[in-house]
Structures are given as C-alpha cells and as structure tokens.
Design an enzyme around this catalytic site. Structure first.
Site, PDB file in Angstrom:
ATOM      1  N   TYR A 139       0.863  -1.187   0.000  1.00  7.67           N
ATOM      2  CA  TYR A 139       0.000   0.000   0.000  1.00  7.67           C
ATOM      3  C   TYR A 139       0.892   1.228   0.000  1.00  7.67           C
ATOM      4  CZ  TYR A 139      -3.471   3.407   1.630  1.00  7.67           C
ATOM      5  OH  TYR A 139      -4.307   4.493   1.757  1.00  7.67           O
TER       6      TYR A 139
ATOM      7  N   ASP B 150       9.165   2.727  -0.283  1.00  5.47           N
ATOM      8  CA  ASP B 150       8.160   3.424   0.513  1.00  5.47           C
ATOM      9  C   ASP B 150       8.460   3.087   1.974  1.00  5.47           C
ATOM     10  OD1 ASP B 150       5.934   4.059   2.035  1.00  5.47           O
ATOM     11  OD2 ASP B 150       4.517   3.605   0.431  1.00  5.47           O
TER      12      ASP B 150
ATOM     13  N   LYS C 188       4.847   9.462   8.583  1.00  3.32           N
ATOM     14  CA  LYS C 188       4.610   9.025   9.968  1.00  3.32           C
ATOM     15  C   LYS C 188       5.650   9.572  10.952  1.00  3.32           C
ATOM     16  CE  LYS C 188       1.856   5.080   8.480  1.00  3.32           C
ATOM     17  NZ  LYS C 188       0.474   5.291   8.838  1.00  3.32           N
TER      18      LYS C 188
HETATM   19  N1  HOZ Z   1      -3.512   3.915   6.505  1.00  4.68           N
HETATM   20  C1  HOZ Z   1      -3.446   3.554   7.889  1.00  4.68           C
HETATM   21  C2  HOZ Z   1      -3.282   2.093   8.060  1.00  4.68           C
HETATM   22  N2  HOZ Z   1      -2.205   1.523   7.308  1.00  4.68           N
HETATM   23  C3  HOZ Z   1      -4.675   3.981   8.635  1.00  4.68           C
HETATM   24  C4  HOZ Z   1      -4.667   5.423   8.942  1.00  4.68           C
HETATM   25  C5  HOZ Z   1      -5.761   5.857   9.918  1.00  4.68           C
HETATM   26  O1  HOZ Z   1      -6.853   5.319   9.865  1.00  4.68           O
HETATM   27  O2  HOZ Z   1      -5.504   6.724  10.730  1.00  4.68           O
END
Ligand code: HOZ
Length: 430
Positions: A148, A241, A269
């Site tokens: 992802y 990534d 992050k």
């Molecule tokens: N994309 C995040 C999990 N891989 C979730 C982000 C969120 O819901 O804060």
C-alpha cells in the site's frame, strides 16, 4: 454481527457520526468493521495509554498507525510544538527548522541527500512516482500485491491496508487508464519479478522494503538485493516506501538495516512526530529535477508546516541508539510472549516481527506474500481483537496491519498485554 456497545458514549457519538462522516470515520480502518464491532472514540492519551470517551483505559498498539514512536503526548514534543505555534502556525515561506529537519533526515537515511516535504505519505508517494517518470521518461510502474502506497489512483491495484481489509481488489472511481501502466507482482516471488522486468521498461519498481500493510511480511533472504539488481538492469528507479519503516526499524529505516539502497525514498509518519508531515528524497541529481530547481511540478500550502516540522525534529532528536535498542527489546518481548501465549492456548498463529513492528497472523502456515495474508482466519483475528479490547489492549483493527509498539511501552504494559493476549487466545480457543 457487529458488537454495538449500547448505551456508551462511543456508541452515541458513532450514531451521530454516521450521518456526517462516511462510515462514521475519517479513515476506513478506524471504523473497526473488520473486527466486527463499532469504533472506540478517543478522549485522550498519554504515553502508551489511550482513554476512551467512556473512561476505559487501553494499552495502545495503534499509536496513530506509526507516527508516535515516543508514545502519546511526549512532553518534549508538546513543548516543541507549543513553542513553534507561539511563533505562528504557517507562513507559506521557508523556515530554519525545515533546513534542520532536512539535514537530520539526510544524515540518517542512506539514499537521501535532498528531500521535499509534503503533508501526507500519499502525497509523498504520488510525487515520487511523478519524479521517477520524469527522470526516466517512462510510464510503467511495478508494485507488489498487498503493498500500500497511499490512495493515489495508479497504485490502488491489489493494495493492502484498508483495501485488503475491505476485500477490495481496486477502488471504484479509479479510471482504468490510471492503473493501465501498473504491473502487479507477488511479493517474495523472484521468478515473477524477473519475468516482469524482462517484459516491461519500468519508470520505477516500488516496494515497501518491509511490507506492513498486509500485516508485516518481511522480504525473503536476497529478495531486496534482487530488486536492486533488476531495477538497475531494467533502467528503472528503485523506490522504497518507508512511510512505516522509516526512522522506526533503524535510524535510517529498512534501507539502512538491509543495506539495500533505493534511488528514491518516500517517508511519513515518524518524520512528523504525530503531526501531518511526510517527504520524498533521493540524490541531488534526482531531487534537483523538482520545481523550482527543475520542472517536475509539486507544491503544497502546508508542506514543511512549522508545527509538524517542530514535532518531527523533536521526535528524531530523541531517537538515539539506546532508543532503538529499547524499541527492539520491547518488540521482541511482545512477539515472543504472543507466540508462547498462542501456543499455550493451542491457537495456530504466526507472529512476525522486526524492531518496532509485528503482526500476529491467524494462520498455521508461514505468511510470505499477500495470498498467504489473505488466507488467514480473519474471523478469529476479529474475535481475538474484541477480546483484547475488552481486556484493555488496543490492537490494530485489521489482520492486514502491523502493531506499533513505542518507546513509552514499559515492562508493565508488556506484562499486562501478554496476560490479556493469553486470556483472549484462551477465549477464542474455547
Ligand atoms: N492507513 C493507515 C493504516 N495503514 C490507517 C490510517 C488511519 O486510519 O488513521
């Protein structure tokens, strides 16, 4: 049947939220649908602990899905953000702190000499793809099934995270043309990778070096090295990534830990310390193609936002060798304890970990790719998570995500978590 926790303040807020926010949330996995219950609404958090609007206290392993490597509301980060806010929250002009953060990142991350900040990991991935296409004059991208890279159109094919959780192979609304140039290959499959590289001229081979959006599925021995070799042979750029792994699995991320150095890196992050910040970076030659140094256009009103930069700098400055040693020890204690607790209850699981991340797959077989992750018993994972929540542990609410231990997790938190995990395994075994 979703568990609706009737008569709670969370239930009341959720009932209102579904009328104003799609699914009652601002990002899908938070809805907790995949584990068969309604979401927990958070009131506040401190260190490794989260307190919901009903006053329930949890040991948190979501930690905002990765940014909070020092735990919630760390005093030094709060102080840095407050000091920055007192001087103004956004300028639309550069600041000294952006230079300091870029220097700190370049010092840590082997592939990064220069970087451009964005506000989210999705923007970083989107921009890095544009840069790779501009630099190579090619359009095709190779990505791995279950990886992802944010919600950009071209990379939503066979994507992990929320799409895997919802069981969607692709999202409606993505034009066929947007994914026509995306070739998807199974992770950890050297043959498929070689064949794809023989058949196509790629702008970029994109990978999460330690994929963590199908649960954590580390590379088989030699796979990242092969990726590097084939990218060079193909004339493609290798793009890592490291939105999840960056500054977490080692000071310079998975590329430092593995010794495999990409051409371009997307970060997010931890770099924002819990505020919205991300970045992409690489060599001077590549990054100087980005406007205004070059012609590859990309911009953002809140890019390099002073509050986010202050939080990111404070976060990185506290990440010394001792911090990485402690985070690795915490992760190992949790992973070992999970294995022992599952074995004692007779529940077949695979606990996979790297420093700072782990996943408990409900599978009797080792999980090495997306097909393996998808074959896990997600019902059992959901039941186990519900039992954990009832015992004061806040797990990622989907099998296709990683757990995020932090430096705020103490031996007491680990002990309480493993006790809850053992009881939850016993519950579902029963
Ligand atoms: N994309 C995040 C999990 N891989 C979730 C982000 C969120 O819901 O804060």
């Amino acid at each position: 049947m979703p568990v609706s926790l009737k008569d709670t303040r969370s239930a009341e807020l959720f009932a209102r939220a579904v009328h104003r926010l799609p699914g009652g949330v601002n990002s899908p996995v938070r809805a907790m649908k995949a584990i068969g219950r309604d979401p927990v609404f958070v009131q506040r958090a401190q260190g490794a602990e989260l307190i919901d609007v009903d006053g329930n206290r949890y040991v948190d392993y979501v930690c905002s899905w990765g940014p909070l490597i020092h735990g919630h509301a760390h005093p030094e980060i709060l102080e840095a953000v407050a000091a920055a806010a007192a001087h103004g929250t956004s300028f639309g002009a550069p600041t000294e702190a952006e230079v300091l953060l870029a220097e700190e990142v370049a010092r840590r991350v082997p592939s990064v000499d220069m970087l451009r900040m964005t506000s989210s990991g999705t923007e970083a991935a989107m921009s890095v793809v544009r840069l790779a296409r501009a630099a190579t004059g090619r359009e095709k991208l190779l990505k791995f099934a279950g990886a992802y890279h944010g919600h950009l159109d071209g990379l939503l094919a066979d994507a992990g995270s929320g799409l895997a959780t919802a069981g969607l192979p692709a999202s409606p609304g993505v034009p066929a043309a947007a994914t026509a140039n995306t070739i998807v290959v199974p992770w950890n499959d050297p043959h498929a990778l070689r064949v794809a590289c023989e058949q196509h001229e790629f702008a970029a081979l994109l990978a999460e070096p330690y994929p963590a959006n199908m649960g954590l599925v580390p590379p088989a021995s030699g796979f990242l090295e092969l990726l590097r070799e084939l990218a060079t042979e193909n004339g493609a750029l290798l793009v890592f990534d490291e939105v999840i792994t960056g500054f977490r699995v080692a000071p310079g991320g998975a590329q430092e830990r593995s010794g495999v150095i990409p051409d371009l890196t997307a970060m997010g992050k931890v770099i924002g310390g819990g505020l919205p910040a991300a970045a992409y970076g690489g060599s001077e030659a590549l990054m100087n193609l980005v406007a205004p140094a070059g012609d590859v256009y990309q911009a953002g009103t809140l890019s390099g936002n002073p509050l986010a930069v202050a939080a990111g700098l404070a976060t990185l400055r506290m990440l010394d060798d001792d911090a990485y040693r402690r985070l690795a020890a915490t992760t190992e204690a949790l992973a070992d304890g999970m294995r022992a607790a599952a074995a004692a209850a007779g529940v077949p699981v695979q606990v996979v970990s790297v420093p700072g991340l782990f996943t408990t797959f409900f599978s009797a077989e080792p999980v090495t790719d997306y097909a393996g992750a998808r074959a896990c018993d997600t019902e059992a994972y959901g039941a186990w998570c519900r039992a954990l929540l009832a015992r004061g542990v806040f797990p990622p609410a989907a099998q296709f995500e990683a757990w995020f231990p932090s430096l705020a997790h103490t031996d007491e938190h680990i002990g309480a978590t493993l006790e809850a995990a053992a009881a939850a395994f016993a519950d579902i075994a029963g």
